[in-house]
Every structure is written in C-alpha cells, then in structure tokens.
Design a protein around this motif. Structure first.
Motif, PDB file in Angstrom:
ATOM      1  N   GLN A  21      -4.173   0.387 -18.115  1.00  0.00           N
ATOM      2  CA  GLN A  21      -3.719  -0.092 -16.800  1.00  0.00           C
ATOM      3  C   GLN A  21      -5.026  -0.973 -16.275  1.00  0.00           C
ATOM      4  O   GLN A  21      -5.864  -0.776 -16.676  1.00  0.00           O
ATOM      5  N   THR A  22      -4.587  -1.869 -15.406  1.00  0.00           N
ATOM      6  CA  THR A  22      -5.881  -2.652 -14.702  1.00  0.00           C
ATOM      7  C   THR A  22      -5.755  -2.677 -13.201  1.00  0.00           C
ATOM      8  O   THR A  22      -4.729  -2.748 -12.637  1.00  0.00           O
ATOM      9  N   ASP A  23      -6.943  -2.369 -12.648  1.00  0.00           N
ATOM     10  CA  ASP A  23      -6.947  -2.094 -11.200  1.00  0.00           C
ATOM     11  C   ASP A  23      -7.888  -3.437 -10.738  1.00  0.00           C
ATOM     12  O   ASP A  23      -8.616  -3.762 -11.411  1.00  0.00           O
ATOM     13  N   TYR A  25      -9.433  -4.985  -7.397  1.00  0.00           N
ATOM     14  CA  TYR A  25     -10.294  -4.481  -6.061  1.00  0.00           C
ATOM     15  C   TYR A  25     -10.463  -5.572  -5.105  1.00  0.00           C
ATOM     16  O   TYR A  25     -10.902  -6.603  -5.550  1.00  0.00           O
ATOM     17  N   MET A  34      -6.406  -2.041  -3.257  1.00  0.00           N
ATOM     18  CA  MET A  34      -6.375  -2.349  -4.477  1.00  0.00           C
ATOM     19  C   MET A  34      -4.898  -1.993  -4.992  1.00  0.00           C
ATOM     20  O   MET A  34      -4.138  -1.641  -4.377  1.00  0.00           O
ATOM     21  N   ARG A  36      -2.774  -1.866  -8.771  1.00  0.00           N
ATOM     22  CA  ARG A  36      -2.763  -1.419 -10.267  1.00  0.00           C
ATOM     23  C   ARG A  36      -1.467  -1.901 -10.716  1.00  0.00           C
ATOM     24  O   ARG A  36      -0.574  -1.692 -10.372  1.00  0.00           O
ATOM     25  N   LYS A  43       3.579  -2.771 -10.152  1.00  0.00           N
ATOM     26  CA  LYS A  43       2.321  -3.150  -9.681  1.00  0.00           C
ATOM     27  C   LYS A  43       2.272  -2.064  -8.153  1.00  0.00           C
ATOM     28  O   LYS A  43       3.420  -1.980  -7.460  1.00  0.00           O
ATOM     29  N   ARG A  48      -8.753   2.894  -1.298  1.00  0.00           N
ATOM     30  CA  ARG A  48      -9.922   3.636  -1.967  1.00  0.00           C
ATOM     31  C   ARG A  48     -10.498   3.961  -0.796  1.00  0.00           C
ATOM     32  O   ARG A  48     -11.041   3.007   0.056  1.00  0.00           O
ATOM     33  N   ARG A  62      -8.297   8.318  -3.418  1.00  0.00           N
ATOM     34  CA  ARG A  62      -7.115   7.330  -3.547  1.00  0.00           C
ATOM     35  C   ARG A  62      -5.783   7.600  -2.980  1.00  0.00           C
ATOM     36  O   ARG A  62      -5.477   8.618  -3.088  1.00  0.00           O
ATOM     37  N   ARG A  64      -2.023   6.205  -2.382  1.00  0.00           N
ATOM     38  CA  ARG A  64      -0.934   5.338  -2.552  1.00  0.00           C
ATOM     39  C   ARG A  64      -0.169   4.817  -1.462  1.00  0.00           C
ATOM     40  O   ARG A  64       0.499   5.373  -0.790  1.00  0.00           O
TER      41      ARG A  64
END
Length: 148
Positions: A21-23, A25, A34, A36, A43, A48, A62, A64
């Motif tokens: 996965q890619t976060d 920021y 952010m 993800r 997505k 955070r 974190r 959601r």
C-alpha cells in the motif's frame, strides 16, 4: 514519503501500487490528513494524530474517515479539522471507537452463550448431534453461567 495531492482530480488519478500500500501524507493546511491506496485501486482517508503515551512520550494513532470518492477532498479536510479539534481537547477518537465497538458486540459470557446456542441450533450434524442442544443449554444455564 509521498505528498498528498492538492486537488480532487489528482487524487482520482493516483496510480495503485503494484504491491502493498502507499500512503500519501498531507502538509501545510492538511497536516494529519492522509490517503492510502492499495493494489486493487481502493483509496481510503485517514487522520494521523498523537496522544500522550507512557513516560511523557507520544503515541501515534490513526482514524479512518471514509473512502474516496464517496468522501471527497473537501469533506476529508473538514473531517480532519473536526477530528483534530477533538484531539486538541484531550479526546482520543480512535480509542473511543474501539471501546464503542467492544460494547456493541456484547462481551459478557451470558451474551456469548446466547450467541453460541443460536449458532448451534442452525448447525446440521457437524460433530455433535442436534438432540444434544437442549442438554448442553441446560448444563450451561444451570451449572456454568451461575458459577461465572
């Protein structure tokens, strides 16, 4: 550490990673926000933040917020600001959400036994015979639950 894109169109066109996965920021006015991305193309918005930890340290949390595109960039920014305002007031939304979920699940032994016997009544001859259900239920209610 990839930067969060500044427009809705740029976020829509983020490429999914090949694995993992890619976060992305946020910075500046979007600090804490952010998004993800995962290989399937999904997505998800997160916030955070930090809460006090042990020995005067800080613990990162974190929270959601929702999924993109159902929740757009503007809504995610509003949600992040509201959440960070709660955190500034010494709240921990992630911990509160976890506690609320635990309460909603019904974590007492009697609640678990009720759920077990509902599940057991639906079984079709898996291991024990169905005629044993009343005996098992009677033993639980007369011997096990009063002791616990």
């Amino acid at each position: 550490m990839p930067k969060l894109p500044k427009t809705h169109a740029e976020i829509k066109n983020l490429p999914p990673p090949e694995s993992g996965q890619t976060d992305y920021y946020g910075s500046g006015g979007d600090t804490g926000l952010m998004i993800r991305t995962n290989p399937a193309g999904s997505k998800t918005w997160f916030v955070r933040y930090y809460v006090p930890g042990v020995n005067g340290g800080r613990k990162r949390r974190r929270y959601r917020l929702g999924r993109f595109p159902r929740m757009g960039l503007a809504e995610a920014r509003k949600g992040a600001r509201a959440l960070l305002a709660q955190v500034d007031g010494d709240a921990d939304p992630s911990q509160e959400r976890t506690e609320n979920r635990a309460k909603a699940k019904g974590t007492t032994v009697s609640d678990l036994s009720v759920a077990f016997f509902k599940m057991r009544a639906k079984q079709k001859r898996k291991g024990r015979k169905l005629r044993n259900i009343p005996d098992e239920k009677g033993m639980a209610t007369n011997h096990i639950l009063p002791t616990i």
